[in-house]
Design an enzyme around this catalytic site. Sequence first.
Site, PDB file in Angstrom:
ATOM      1  N   HIS A   1     -14.763  17.318  -1.810  1.00  0.00           N
ATOM      2  CA  HIS A   1     -14.836  18.777  -1.727  1.00  0.00           C
ATOM      3  C   HIS A   1     -13.584  19.369  -2.356  1.00  0.00           C
ATOM      4  CE1 HIS A   1     -18.334  19.475   1.007  1.00  0.00           C
ATOM      5  NE2 HIS A   1     -18.091  18.218   1.322  1.00  0.00           N
TER       6      HIS A   1
ATOM      7  N   LYS B   1     -10.502  22.514   1.257  1.00  0.00           N
ATOM      8  CA  LYS B   1     -11.284  22.190   2.457  1.00  0.00           C
ATOM      9  C   LYS B   1     -10.451  21.301   3.359  1.00  0.00           C
ATOM     10  CE  LYS B   1     -15.655  20.274   4.130  1.00  0.00           C
ATOM     11  NZ  LYS B   1     -15.782  21.311   5.172  1.00  0.00           N
TER      12      LYS B   1
END
Length: 278
Positions: A162, A166
């Site tokens: 990600h 994140k």
Amino acid sequence: MQLIPIMINGLPGNVAKMIVSHVLRDSRFALVPFSLTGPEIQEAAVEVAGTSIQLVRPDVRAARIGDIKKQCPGLISVDYTHPTAVNGNCEFYCAHGLPFVMGTTGGDRDRLDPAVRASSICAVIAPNMAKQVVGFQAMLAHAADTFPGLFAGYTMTVRESHQKGKADTSGTARAVVHSFNRLGVHFSEDQIEMIRDPEVQKREWGIPEEHLGGHGWHTYTLTSPDRTVTFEFKHNINGRDIYADGTLDAVVFLHQKVARGEKGTVFSMIDVLTGGCS
């Protein structure tokens, strides 16, 4: 048709901005011009697609929420904030009678359901709002219910990539691991490999450069004890738009439940999908 008032919390974050842009184009909704934000945010307002939205910090939100509710009766809150804010926001929504859709991952998930059940509201809480990914999760859950132990003895690796910002391990990956546990695989959440380095993502994973700032690539690999059989499940998402459709369907679903007097109930995205709100 009466428009559904919707307050997107988490601005000026990228996911919240994306959801706002979709709300502004959707004739089912009326955007509430306020957004609960974090303590580190200094801006008083943010503009998205030509619309100004006031940012409400934690130190003043309790004092302001009453007026916001009066201006926008029946509002549904959508939470795309930060993992560290999940439980505090849930408690705030419950205390102030704000039905909500929780799209933020992380936090102490075990505290969320009891908080809602003890309140006068209902909520949709899910680790992933992308309907197709939720469907994949549901298929695995069904397999685990129907064929427990099917992959007993298999080893597994889980890699998820990600964007750099994140902070937590993917909630989707954790949910999928839980299903494979019930299918007989011994694997713990702390074995999930998190990739957050943009150089590694670009060089080793082949993630397009334009999506390094917003993507979700997951690969689950299972190998038989004698290493003659391999199963691989993969879902790669570039960008964030896929999350908008599911989020807004969840808002419509929740609005219908509130209108019917539902209280103290936690719904999942499986409930949304089977509820026919798409």
